[in-house]
Design a protein around this motif. Structure first.
Motif, PDB file in Angstrom:
ATOM      1  N   LEU A  67      85.954 113.765  66.248  1.00 54.81           N
ATOM      2  CA  LEU A  67      85.137 114.814  66.845  1.00 54.81           C
ATOM      3  C   LEU A  67      83.781 114.325  67.341  1.00 54.81           C
ATOM      4  O   LEU A  67      83.027 115.098  67.928  1.00 54.81           O
ATOM      5  CB  LEU A  67      84.981 115.979  65.877  1.00 54.81           C
ATOM      6  CG  LEU A  67      86.303 116.688  65.554  1.00 54.81           C
ATOM      7  CD1 LEU A  67      86.077 117.803  64.554  1.00 54.81           C
ATOM      8  CD2 LEU A  67      86.962 117.215  66.815  1.00 54.81           C
ATOM      9  N   SER A  68      83.499 113.029  67.165  1.00 59.00           N
ATOM     10  CA  SER A  68      82.293 112.484  67.788  1.00 59.00           C
ATOM     11  C   SER A  68      82.580 112.125  69.248  1.00 59.00           C
ATOM     12  O   SER A  68      81.667 111.851  70.008  1.00 59.00           O
ATOM     13  CB  SER A  68      81.802 111.248  67.025  1.00 59.00           C
ATOM     14  OG  SER A  68      82.736 110.188  67.157  1.00 59.00           O
ATOM     15  N   SER A  72      87.949 114.404  72.570  1.00 59.30           N
ATOM     16  CA  SER A  72      88.621 114.988  71.405  1.00 59.30           C
ATOM     17  C   SER A  72      88.124 116.397  71.129  1.00 59.30           C
ATOM     18  O   SER A  72      88.901 117.288  70.807  1.00 59.30           O
ATOM     19  CB  SER A  72      88.405 114.106  70.166  1.00 59.30           C
ATOM     20  OG  SER A  72      89.075 112.880  70.313  1.00 59.30           O
ATOM     21  N   ARG A  73      86.816 116.617  71.280  1.00 57.35           N
ATOM     22  CA  ARG A  73      86.269 117.965  71.077  1.00 57.35           C
ATOM     23  C   ARG A  73      86.822 118.922  72.121  1.00 57.35           C
ATOM     24  O   ARG A  73      87.173 120.060  71.816  1.00 57.35           O
ATOM     25  CB  ARG A  73      84.741 117.947  71.129  1.00 57.35           C
ATOM     26  CG  ARG A  73      84.105 117.362  69.884  1.00 57.35           C
ATOM     27  CD  ARG A  73      82.607 117.622  69.810  1.00 57.35           C
ATOM     28  NE  ARG A  73      81.878 117.250  71.006  1.00 57.35           N
ATOM     29  CZ  ARG A  73      81.426 116.023  71.275  1.00 57.35           C
ATOM     30  NH1 ARG A  73      81.657 115.040  70.428  1.00 57.35           N
ATOM     31  NH2 ARG A  73      80.756 115.787  72.390  1.00 57.35           N
ATOM     32  N   ALA A  76      90.354 119.766  71.151  1.00 54.99           N
ATOM     33  CA  ALA A  76      90.365 120.690  70.015  1.00 54.99           C
ATOM     34  C   ALA A  76      90.046 122.110  70.477  1.00 54.99           C
ATOM     35  O   ALA A  76      90.685 123.073  70.045  1.00 54.99           O
ATOM     36  CB  ALA A  76      89.364 120.242  68.950  1.00 54.99           C
ATOM     37  N   THR A  77      89.087 122.246  71.375  1.00 57.30           N
ATOM     38  CA  THR A  77      88.727 123.561  71.893  1.00 57.30           C
ATOM     39  C   THR A  77      89.885 124.161  72.681  1.00 57.30           C
ATOM     40  O   THR A  77      90.242 125.332  72.494  1.00 57.30           O
ATOM     41  CB  THR A  77      87.473 123.464  72.784  1.00 57.30           C
ATOM     42  OG1 THR A  77      86.390 122.969  71.997  1.00 57.30           O
ATOM     43  CG2 THR A  77      87.106 124.813  73.370  1.00 57.30           C
ATOM     44  N   LEU A 138      87.857 124.725  64.146  1.00 55.61           N
ATOM     45  CA  LEU A 138      87.078 124.503  65.352  1.00 55.61           C
ATOM     46  C   LEU A 138      85.593 124.408  64.997  1.00 55.61           C
ATOM     47  O   LEU A 138      84.824 123.772  65.711  1.00 55.61           O
ATOM     48  CB  LEU A 138      87.315 125.640  66.347  1.00 55.61           C
ATOM     49  CG  LEU A 138      86.646 125.500  67.694  1.00 55.61           C
ATOM     50  CD1 LEU A 138      87.070 124.191  68.371  1.00 55.61           C
ATOM     51  CD2 LEU A 138      86.973 126.667  68.572  1.00 55.61           C
ATOM     52  N   GLU A 140      84.355 122.566  62.794  1.00 56.00           N
ATOM     53  CA  GLU A 140      84.050 121.148  62.661  1.00 56.00           C
ATOM     54  C   GLU A 140      83.737 120.546  64.024  1.00 56.00           C
ATOM     55  O   GLU A 140      82.847 119.710  64.150  1.00 56.00           O
ATOM     56  CB  GLU A 140      85.218 120.406  62.020  1.00 56.00           C
ATOM     57  CG  GLU A 140      85.420 120.733  60.558  1.00 56.00           C
ATOM     58  CD  GLU A 140      86.581 119.967  59.963  1.00 56.00           C
ATOM     59  OE1 GLU A 140      86.767 118.779  60.299  1.00 56.00           O
ATOM     60  OE2 GLU A 140      87.309 120.545  59.154  1.00 56.00           O
ATOM     61  N   ALA A 141      84.472 120.953  65.042  1.00 59.11           N
ATOM     62  CA  ALA A 141      84.230 120.450  66.395  1.00 59.11           C
ATOM     63  C   ALA A 141      82.853 120.891  66.879  1.00 59.11           C
ATOM     64  O   ALA A 141      82.123 120.117  67.478  1.00 59.11           O
ATOM     65  CB  ALA A 141      85.317 120.936  67.340  1.00 59.11           C
ATOM     66  N   LYS A 142      82.501 122.144  66.612  1.00 63.79           N
ATOM     67  CA  LYS A 142      81.188 122.646  67.029  1.00 63.79           C
ATOM     68  C   LYS A 142      80.067 121.907  66.300  1.00 63.79           C
ATOM     69  O   LYS A 142      79.065 121.549  66.894  1.00 63.79           O
ATOM     70  CB  LYS A 142      81.087 124.150  66.764  1.00 63.79           C
ATOM     71  CG  LYS A 142      81.943 124.972  67.697  1.00 63.79           C
ATOM     72  CD  LYS A 142      81.840 126.453  67.370  1.00 63.79           C
ATOM     73  CE  LYS A 142      82.741 127.268  68.260  1.00 63.79           C
ATOM     74  NZ  LYS A 142      82.766 128.680  67.875  1.00 63.79           N
ATOM     75  N   ALA A 144      80.192 118.875  65.070  1.00 62.99           N
ATOM     76  CA  ALA A 144      80.120 117.514  65.607  1.00 62.99           C
ATOM     77  C   ALA A 144      79.412 117.517  66.961  1.00 62.99           C
ATOM     78  O   ALA A 144      78.615 116.629  67.257  1.00 62.99           O
ATOM     79  CB  ALA A 144      81.515 116.913  65.734  1.00 62.99           C
ATOM     80  N   SER A 145      79.684 118.522  67.774  1.00 69.35           N
ATOM     81  CA  SER A 145      79.044 118.624  69.082  1.00 69.35           C
ATOM     82  C   SER A 145      77.542 118.824  68.926  1.00 69.35           C
ATOM     83  O   SER A 145      76.737 118.207  69.625  1.00 69.35           O
ATOM     84  CB  SER A 145      79.652 119.787  69.870  1.00 69.35           C
ATOM     85  OG  SER A 145      79.008 119.926  71.100  1.00 69.35           O
TER      86      SER A 145
END
Length: 172
Positions: A67-68, A72-73, A76-77, A138, A140-142, A144-145
């Motif tokens: 997710l960095s 990939s982010r 995932a979204t 999701l 986790e994705a946010k 990481a963003s």
């Protein structure tokens, strides 16, 4: 499978067994069978980032999205929204398949894979029942963003401070 140009395809139980046991197997996780790999499996090494197995439904795979990584982010979204939610795999079955006629349709029965090249999260699969899903949040994705943006902002601030110091040193 769907119609693949005059025939359908069926993967028989056991077709993946030898290829998954082969230490030379080299498989990548991709999006739509292309791009930079998201994960990899090299014949039973302990350092694999892609997990492959077979159950009574067929081939299963899993991996953690980095997710960095912006791609990939985005994936995932898109998966969390349901924009992309199916799966596919690229393989070879040299002398590991046969054509048979079933109910007036030609069917390729794949009973032994020669190689498995990639597993992919895809927009349009050949096998419509092959699915992909996000297992982790999701959120986790946010997070990481947001962390990546904070790092970027801090870097910009450091660069601006260094530039201002350089100007001050040149003036003095």
């Amino acid at each position: 499978s769907d119609d693949l140009g005059g025939y359908r395809e069926f993967i028989s139980p056991g077709a993946f067994d030898d290829v998954l046991a082969d230490p030379e197997t080299d498989v990548r996780a991709l999006v739509n069978h292309e791009g930079v790999p998201l994960a990899g499996f090299k014949g039973g090494r302990a350092s694999n980032t892609l997990s492959l197995s077979v159950d009574d439904q067929g081939l299963r795979y899993s991996f953690d999205l980095d997710l960095s990584n912006a791609e990939s982010r985005a994936l995932a979204t898109s998966m969390a929204r349901g924009d992309i939610d199916q799966s596919s795999f690229r393989f070879r079955a040299v002398e590991g398949s046969k054509f048979v006629e079933k109910d007036g349709t030609m069917v390729r029965d794949v009973f032994h894979l020669t190689s498995l090249r990639d597993v992919s999260i895809v927009t349009f699969p050949a096998y419509p029942t092959a699915t992909a899903e996000v297992v982790r949040s999701l959120e986790e994705a946010k997070e990481a963003s947001q962390a990546s943006q904070a790092e970027l902002d801090a870097g910009k601030r450091r660069a601006a401070a260094a530039e201002a110091q350089a100007e001050a040193d040149a003036t003095n």
